[in-house]
Design an enzyme around this catalytic site. Structure first.
Site, PDB file in Angstrom:
ATOM      1  N   GLY A 137      -7.299  -5.880  16.526  1.00 14.30           N
ATOM      2  CA  GLY A 137      -7.928  -6.936  17.304  1.00 14.30           C
ATOM      3  C   GLY A 137      -8.411  -6.386  18.640  1.00 14.30           C
ATOM      4  O   GLY A 137      -7.849  -5.428  19.169  1.00 14.30           O
ATOM      5  N   ASP A 191       7.133  -1.320  11.737  1.00  8.41           N
ATOM      6  CA  ASP A 191       6.465  -0.144  11.164  1.00  8.41           C
ATOM      7  C   ASP A 191       5.734   0.684  12.216  1.00  8.41           C
ATOM      8  O   ASP A 191       4.704   1.288  11.936  1.00  8.41           O
ATOM      9  CB  ASP A 191       5.490  -0.581  10.055  1.00  8.41           C
ATOM     10  CG  ASP A 191       4.364  -1.469  10.574  1.00  8.41           C
ATOM     11  OD1 ASP A 191       4.339  -1.759  11.792  1.00  8.41           O
ATOM     12  OD2 ASP A 191       3.515  -1.875   9.767  1.00  8.41           O
ATOM     13  N   ARG A 215       0.813  -1.230   0.000  1.00  6.80           N
ATOM     14  CA  ARG A 215       0.000   0.000   0.000  1.00  6.80           C
ATOM     15  C   ARG A 215       0.844   1.277   0.000  1.00  6.80           C
ATOM     16  O   ARG A 215       0.320   2.371  -0.180  1.00  6.80           O
ATOM     17  CB  ARG A 215      -0.972  -0.017   1.182  1.00  6.80           C
ATOM     18  CG  ARG A 215      -2.157  -0.954   0.932  1.00  6.80           C
ATOM     19  CD  ARG A 215      -3.240  -0.756   1.951  1.00  6.80           C
ATOM     20  NE  ARG A 215      -2.924  -1.403   3.219  1.00  6.80           N
ATOM     21  CZ  ARG A 215      -3.482  -1.087   4.374  1.00  6.80           C
ATOM     22  NH1 ARG A 215      -4.364  -0.096   4.446  1.00  6.80           N
ATOM     23  NH2 ARG A 215      -3.150  -1.734   5.462  1.00  6.80           N
ATOM     24  N   GLU A 244      -9.706 -11.035  16.350  1.00 10.64           N
ATOM     25  CA  GLU A 244      -9.546 -10.196  15.167  1.00 10.64           C
ATOM     26  C   GLU A 244     -10.911  -9.786  14.624  1.00 10.64           C
ATOM     27  O   GLU A 244     -11.889 -10.527  14.749  1.00 10.64           O
ATOM     28  CB  GLU A 244      -8.752 -10.959  14.096  1.00 10.64           C
ATOM     29  CG  GLU A 244      -7.339 -11.302  14.505  1.00 10.64           C
ATOM     30  CD  GLU A 244      -6.531 -10.075  14.878  1.00 10.64           C
ATOM     31  OE1 GLU A 244      -6.374  -9.182  14.042  1.00 10.64           O
ATOM     32  OE2 GLU A 244      -6.058 -10.022  16.033  1.00 10.64           O
ATOM     33  N   ASN A 285      39.114  26.754  -8.548  1.00  9.38           N
ATOM     34  CA  ASN A 285      39.824  25.662  -7.881  1.00  9.38           C
ATOM     35  C   ASN A 285      39.941  24.419  -8.739  1.00  9.38           C
ATOM     36  O   ASN A 285      40.632  23.491  -8.377  1.00  9.38           O
ATOM     37  CB  ASN A 285      39.139  25.312  -6.564  1.00  9.38           C
ATOM     38  CG  ASN A 285      37.697  24.902  -6.753  1.00  9.38           C
ATOM     39  OD1 ASN A 285      37.043  25.325  -7.705  1.00  9.38           O
ATOM     40  ND2 ASN A 285      37.185  24.088  -5.856  1.00  9.38           N
ATOM     41  N   TYR A 286      39.310  24.395  -9.891  1.00  7.23           N
ATOM     42  CA  TYR A 286      39.231  23.162 -10.674  1.00  7.23           C
ATOM     43  C   TYR A 286      39.767  23.412 -12.076  1.00  7.23           C
ATOM     44  O   TYR A 286      39.312  24.321 -12.775  1.00  7.23           O
ATOM     45  CB  TYR A 286      37.771  22.717 -10.740  1.00  7.23           C
ATOM     46  CG  TYR A 286      37.543  21.374 -11.375  1.00  7.23           C
ATOM     47  CD1 TYR A 286      38.254  20.253 -10.970  1.00  7.23           C
ATOM     48  CD2 TYR A 286      36.584  21.219 -12.368  1.00  7.23           C
ATOM     49  CE1 TYR A 286      38.025  19.017 -11.543  1.00  7.23           C
ATOM     50  CE2 TYR A 286      36.340  19.982 -12.946  1.00  7.23           C
ATOM     51  CZ  TYR A 286      37.063  18.879 -12.530  1.00  7.23           C
ATOM     52  OH  TYR A 286      36.831  17.653 -13.100  1.00  7.23           O
TER      53      TYR A 286
HETATM   54  C1  UD1 Z   1      -2.108  -7.395  14.039  1.00 10.92           C
HETATM   55  C2  UD1 Z   1      -2.806  -8.134  15.172  1.00 10.92           C
HETATM   56  C3  UD1 Z   1      -3.952  -7.279  15.699  1.00 10.92           C
HETATM   57  C4  UD1 Z   1      -3.408  -5.941  16.160  1.00 10.92           C
HETATM   58  C5  UD1 Z   1      -2.628  -5.263  15.034  1.00 10.92           C
HETATM   59  C6  UD1 Z   1      -1.981  -4.001  15.530  1.00 10.92           C
HETATM   60  C7  UD1 Z   1      -2.597 -10.473  14.564  1.00 10.92           C
HETATM   61  C8  UD1 Z   1      -3.276 -11.680  14.029  1.00 10.92           C
HETATM   62  N1  UD1 Z   1      -3.330  -9.386  14.664  1.00 10.92           N
HETATM   63  O1  UD1 Z   1      -3.042  -7.171  13.026  1.00 10.92           O
HETATM   64  O2  UD1 Z   1      -4.605  -7.917  16.782  1.00 10.92           O
HETATM   65  O3  UD1 Z   1      -4.483  -5.134  16.570  1.00 10.92           O
HETATM   66  O4  UD1 Z   1      -1.611  -6.130  14.542  1.00 10.92           O
HETATM   67  O5  UD1 Z   1      -1.333  -3.367  14.474  1.00 10.92           O
HETATM   68  O6  UD1 Z   1      -1.445 -10.533  14.923  1.00 10.92           O
HETATM   69  N2  UD1 Z   1       4.024  -9.516   9.436  1.00 10.92           N
HETATM   70  C9  UD1 Z   1       5.015 -10.366   8.987  1.00 10.92           C
HETATM   71  N3  UD1 Z   1       4.657 -11.546   8.437  1.00 10.92           N
HETATM   72  C10 UD1 Z   1       3.375 -11.942   8.294  1.00 10.92           C
HETATM   73  C11 UD1 Z   1       2.363 -11.048   8.743  1.00 10.92           C
HETATM   74  C12 UD1 Z   1       2.722  -9.849   9.316  1.00 10.92           C
HETATM   75  O7  UD1 Z   1       6.186 -10.084   9.100  1.00 10.92           O
HETATM   76  O8  UD1 Z   1       3.139 -13.029   7.761  1.00 10.92           O
HETATM   77  C13 UD1 Z   1       4.404  -8.243  10.037  1.00 10.92           C
HETATM   78  C14 UD1 Z   1       4.027  -7.086   9.139  1.00 10.92           C
HETATM   79  O9  UD1 Z   1       5.126  -6.696   8.353  1.00 10.92           O
HETATM   80  C15 UD1 Z   1       3.653  -6.011  10.132  1.00 10.92           C
HETATM   81  C16 UD1 Z   1       3.230  -6.751  11.374  1.00 10.92           C
HETATM   82  O10 UD1 Z   1       3.683  -8.065  11.236  1.00 10.92           O
HETATM   83  O11 UD1 Z   1       4.730  -5.198  10.477  1.00 10.92           O
HETATM   84  C17 UD1 Z   1       1.726  -6.717  11.590  1.00 10.92           C
HETATM   85  O12 UD1 Z   1       1.104  -7.299  10.491  1.00 10.92           O
HETATM   86  P1  UD1 Z   1      -0.317  -6.830  10.041  1.00 10.92           P
HETATM   87  O13 UD1 Z   1      -0.760  -7.640   8.893  1.00 10.92           O
HETATM   88  O14 UD1 Z   1      -0.356  -5.368   9.890  1.00 10.92           O
HETATM   89  O15 UD1 Z   1      -1.184  -7.230  11.328  1.00 10.92           O
HETATM   90  P2  UD1 Z   1      -2.727  -7.135  11.439  1.00 10.92           P
HETATM   91  O16 UD1 Z   1      -3.281  -8.389  10.872  1.00 10.92           O
HETATM   92  O17 UD1 Z   1      -3.198  -5.870  10.939  1.00 10.92           O
END
Ligand code: UD1
Ligand code: CA
Length: 456
Positions: free
Chosen positions: A140, A103, A16, A155, A386-387
């Site tokens: 969540g 992030d 995004r 969630e 200078n150059y």
């Molecule tokens: C997650 C939480 C949610 C919480 C929210 C807060 C879960 C299932 N849900 O939601 O309860 O309110 O964060 O922001 O955990 N990432 C990976 N690999 C993956 C998936 C994610 O590295 O396979 C990393 C992403 O890069 C990101 C972070 O984990 O930095 C969170 O992933 P994201 O998909 O945003 O989490 P949500 O499902 O939104």
């Protein structure tokens, strides 16, 4: 065994952002997003840090460097799966595991310290960070039992209307008992319909094991907004900028318009300095007391003393001693060093040069690769040539010299102390101390009538 290990989840694609650059490498206040999370881990004194990165994230490794370990999450199968990838590098090495995202740069270090402190004081299986908010932000929900103890995170995708109405949100930041996490995390079930493994399901597992779940609840949602789009990026910058600016104001710095003062985190500013509107202070910049910077100025990686003035100018990799001033429309480049009380007026540029105390360069001049003495007058339009097309050469100007307007000093060239260079001279040979030269090319007139120069 170390007390604290940190797993930073950063394998998301960040689509995004609509960018060729990996999401976590986008700078936030001049610092790549991921380095904010790594910085938190370091400031918490973590004994081990693992970054979970996705395919094609070599650029992340290049940026973060060797201070942390990396593990690849080849398939994006959810936060539980991502955290599990850190098991190999962290298991058996730390007593506690803090999970962070790559992030969330607006988290406060104090909040993380409080979370770790709560966890180490109570030693539950999980301590999670929650926030109360009437805007759910898609997070969540933290579900509590009749005794008010957290018992699950649900969630939105699977939430009932009752759960959707809950206002306590899971921030995605947790401390885990390491031994328990690495034993139980592989048993988190796959969740339909997306087939992901949810890290949040560890809360239910802990409850099922009859173990404690602690919650640190905060109220400032600005701390926990992850960055998914460039709109979020700008918002995060604004949040961090406001915090930094407030701290400077509380330290005694006047910000004429805090909304247009762009001050990066490592910048230091002395008291009673005034930052005028639309001014950026970047990188490793240090500014003394009683200075006036701006309006419309950029100061990057530079050291400025007390009582300096920078007006509508760009100062990069430079040093300005006390009472030095530049602008409007001046440019100091790498290695420019203005000694005490140097005055640089409009349209001046200085690069890789030392300019001695009290020297004046009022208008339209370029000085590069030069050593200029004290109390020199550099007339309008003077240029150090200078150059030569191949290499840079040095110009040396002694104390008290007077350089007439429009002089071209063809380096390498040495102008002695108190020498005088006539207007428009093209100086191709050294000039002795006290000498007088003018003309094209400049010739020595030292012994002639100084009031009425004639062709030599
Ligand atoms: C997650 C939480 C949610 C919480 C929210 C807060 C879960 C299932 N849900 O939601 O309860 O309110 O964060 O922001 O955990 N990432 C990976 N690999 C993956 C998936 C994610 O590295 O396979 C990393 C992403 O890069 C990101 C972070 O984990 O930095 C969170 O992933 P994201 O998909 O945003 O989490 P949500 O499902 O939104
Ligand atoms: Ca998210």
């Amino acid at each position: 065994m170390h007390e604290l290990g940190v797993a930073i989840l950063a394998a998301g694609q960040g689509t995004r952002m609509r960018s060729e650059l990996n999401k976590v490498l986008h700078p936030v206040l001049g610092k790549p997003m991921i380095l904010w999370s790594v910085g938190f881990a370091q400031q918490l004194g973590a004994g081990a840090v693992t970054l979970v990165i996705g395919n094609g994230a070599e650029a992340v490794q290049e940026t973060v460097g060797d201070g942390v370990q990396y593990t690849l999450q080849a398939e994006r199968l959810g936060t539980g799966h991502a955290a599990l990838q850190a098991k190999c590098s962290l298991e058996g090495r730390t007593r506690t595991v803090l999970v962070l995202y790559g992030d969330m740069p607006t988290l406060r270090l104090e909040t993380l310290q409080a979370l770790v402190a709560l966890h180490t004081a109570r030693r539950p299986a999980v301590t999670l960070l929650s926030v109360l908010s009437d805007d759910s932000m898609g997070f969540g929900r933290v579900v509590r039992d009749a005794q008010g103890r957290a018992c699950a995170i649900v969630e939105e995708a699977v939430a009932t209307p009752e759960i959707m109405a809950l206002q306590e949100l899971n921030c995605g930041v947790y401390c885990f008992d390491a031994e328990w996490l690495w034993r139980r995390l592989p048993e988190v079930p796959q969740t339909m319909p997306k087939g992901e493994y949810y890290l949040t399901d560890t809360v239910g597992l802990a409850v099922a094991d009859g173990l404690g779940v602690e919650v640190l609840r905060i109220s400032d949602v600005s701390e926990v907004q992850g960055i998914n789009t460039r709109v979020h990026l700008a918002e995060a910058e604004r949040i961090l900028r406001r915090r930094i600016n407030e701290q400077h104001m509380l330290n005694g710095v006047t910000l004429a318009d805090p909304d247009t003062a762009y001050i990066e985190p490592d910048v230091l500013i002395g008291p009673d300095t005034v930052i005028q509107p639309n001014t950026s202070l970047q990188g490793q910049t240090r500014i003394g007391a009683h200075a006036v910077i701006g309006p419309n100025s950029v100061v990057r990686d530079s050291i400025l003393g007390d009582h300096c003035r920078v007006t509508g100018s760009c100062v990069e990799g430079a040093t300005m001693e006390d009472h030095a001033e530049i602008g409007p429309f001046g440019h100091l480049r790498a290695g420019a060093h203005l000694a005490q009380g140097v005055h640089l007026g409009n349209y001046g540029e200085v690069k890789a040069s030392y300019i001695g105390p009290g020297t004046k360069m009022g208008h339209l001049s370029y000085v590069g690769n030069a050593r200029v003495g004290a109390h020199v007058n550099i007339g309008a339009g003077t240029v150090t040539c200078n150059y030569d097309g191949q290499a840079k050469h040095e110009t040396v100007i002694g104390d008290g010299a007077f350089i007439g307007s429009g002089a071209m000093l063809v380096a390498p060239v040495n102008i002695g102390a108190n020498a005088r260079i006539g207007a428009g001279a093209v100086v191709t040979h050294d000039v002795p101390a006290g000498g007088l030269v003018y003309g094209v090319p400049a010739r020595d007139h030292s012994s002639s009538d100084k009031e009425q120069p004639r062709e030599g």
